[in-house]
Write a protein that holds these residues in place. Sequence first.
Motif, PDB file in Angstrom:
ATOM      1  N   CYS A 166      83.860  -5.546 -86.023  1.00 11.73           N
ATOM      2  CA  CYS A 166      84.739  -6.242 -85.081  1.00 11.73           C
ATOM      3  C   CYS A 166      84.004  -7.442 -84.496  1.00 11.73           C
TER       4      CYS A 166
ATOM      5  N   GLY B 161      88.048  -8.792 -80.978  1.00  8.98           N
ATOM      6  CA  GLY B 161      88.455  -7.649 -81.796  1.00  8.98           C
ATOM      7  C   GLY B 161      88.842  -8.004 -83.215  1.00  8.98           C
TER       8      GLY B 161
ATOM      9  N   THR C 158      88.554  -8.446 -86.995  1.00 13.49           N
ATOM     10  CA  THR C 158      87.647  -7.809 -87.944  1.00 13.49           C
ATOM     11  C   THR C 158      87.195  -8.798 -89.025  1.00 13.49           C
TER      12      THR C 158
ATOM     13  N   ALA D  82      84.715  -0.684 -86.073  1.00 18.99           N
ATOM     14  CA  ALA D  82      86.050  -0.527 -85.486  1.00 18.99           C
ATOM     15  C   ALA D  82      86.178   0.822 -84.792  1.00 18.99           C
TER      16      ALA D  82
ATOM     17  N   VAL E 161      84.733   0.546 -81.342  1.00 17.02           N
ATOM     18  CA  VAL E 161      85.598  -0.194 -80.421  1.00 17.02           C
ATOM     19  C   VAL E 161      86.726   0.694 -79.914  1.00 17.02           C
TER      20      VAL E 161
ATOM     21  N   HIS F 182      84.701  -3.411 -73.358  1.00 13.92           N
ATOM     22  CA  HIS F 182      85.427  -4.347 -74.218  1.00 13.92           C
ATOM     23  C   HIS F 182      84.982  -5.790 -74.004  1.00 13.92           C
TER      24      HIS F 182
ATOM     25  N   LEU G 208      83.200  -8.039 -76.580  1.00  9.70           N
ATOM     26  CA  LEU G 208      83.935  -8.701 -77.649  1.00  9.70           C
ATOM     27  C   LEU G 208      84.421 -10.087 -77.244  1.00  9.70           C
TER      28      LEU G 208
END
Length: 498
Positions: free
Chosen positions: A346, A350, A352, A427, A430, A438, A441
């Motif tokens: 990620c 977020g 990918t 992932a 996350v 969070h 990110l």
Amino acid sequence: MPRRLKLVAAPPTPARAVQADQPASGLRWARLYRDRLRLTDVGIILAVVVAVGLVGYFSGDSLRQSELVAGQYMAVTALVVAAWLLTLAAFHTRDPHVVGVGVLEYKRVVNASALAFGLLAIAFLVFQVDVARGYFVIALPIGIASLLLARWFWRKWLLHQRTFGHYLARAIVVGTREDVSYVIAQIESKSGAAFHVVGVSLPGDGIGFLDVGTQSVPIVSDLAGIADAAEAVAADTVIVAGQPEGGSDFIRTLGWDLEGTAAELVLSSRLTDVAGPRIHFRPVDGLPLIHVEIPRFEGGKHILKRTLDVSLSALALIALLPLMLVIAAVVKLDSPGPALFRQERCGRNGRTFQMLKFRSMVQTAEDDLAGLLDQNEGSGVLFKLRNDPRVTRAGRVLRKYSLDELPQIWNALIGDMSVVGPRPPLATEVESYEGSVHRRLFIKPGITGLWQISGRSDLSWEESVRLDLYYVENWSLTGDVMIIWRTFKTIANPQGAY
């Protein structure tokens, strides 16, 4: 582990009697260190500028090698040396509060040098001094590089000396037991803190010890006798932890009490994970204000970071391509399977992407993971196993020296990653994030980062998250350069890589 001086309670004897058996004052050590830096700066600047002047003069033709031209070179050389040294002093590049820790010392050296040559350029342009060009082309870059390298070597020497208890300011920590314990623990855990805690002052206490971790710190006074205690134990610094009883009136009175002593007053803030560049002081009559900048995740600063990423990753790919080809061949010969391992990670916000690494495990590693979950040595959502049976022979060497991560340079070049940033998460990790985690990110993950130079797999999950969040909110280009530099040191002496 750095060796700490043994903390001994100060007996209630006159100040001079106590000081006779104690190490030299931290302020004295600071003066000695500042003198060493000054001599080094003078030597480097003289050597570089004089050398450029001599080369400039003797490289000219015989018609130019006259007494007039020689006089011009001598005058310009003297002016450049004087201006450079004066700006280094004016920018307080040898201030005890900035040397030995952080990037501010290096920034001040660069800024002072740039200002000196900027002013000189204007003066030389106005007076049409033709012999000055070589000083800007040669002396400035070589001089700055030499000054920074010398400061780095002196810092290494300073940190080594501090492991023996030298060049540390003797400190008393003042406040409640909780706040005092927190500050002492932070000082002891940070190699650049530059303090040696010789005592504490607590409300209502005047005797005994305060246990913090594995050490016992003597209680030297209550809150009413701090100044006398500071003199008795030859303290250089009195650190006020948190907000003691009495608030601003207490701090003001303490400042008055310390007048005439050798101790300075330091206030410890509990602004968690807010770095110096985000803190600005705005004095207003009777109301000193502290401004804390809100982190921003767009704008020119991030464009410069992307420019740095593209430049460094492109140069690194060109320079390291032969090594990467050799590693790829070794991986292929060592075990069946492809040389490169692709894994979905990620990135920013977020999104990918396929992260590249040299394969360091057997081809069936992901299928074999389920049978190893009960042996997990990692913390939080991370899976770590020091002696993971899936790792190949070549993979152990690659992981130890972080060579398996070299293909991520391509990820940085195309924009999936940055050279410096938080650790790129899976992932599944996350999905397990809670609360503020969070926020890691909010910027691109990095090939290296604070997590890599601070212990990697030896870090707890909480510490890894704290470092990533700290970087997200406080990063700077200068800080990135420092992290890259420290990454090379970490690779040469790997810790927590398995």
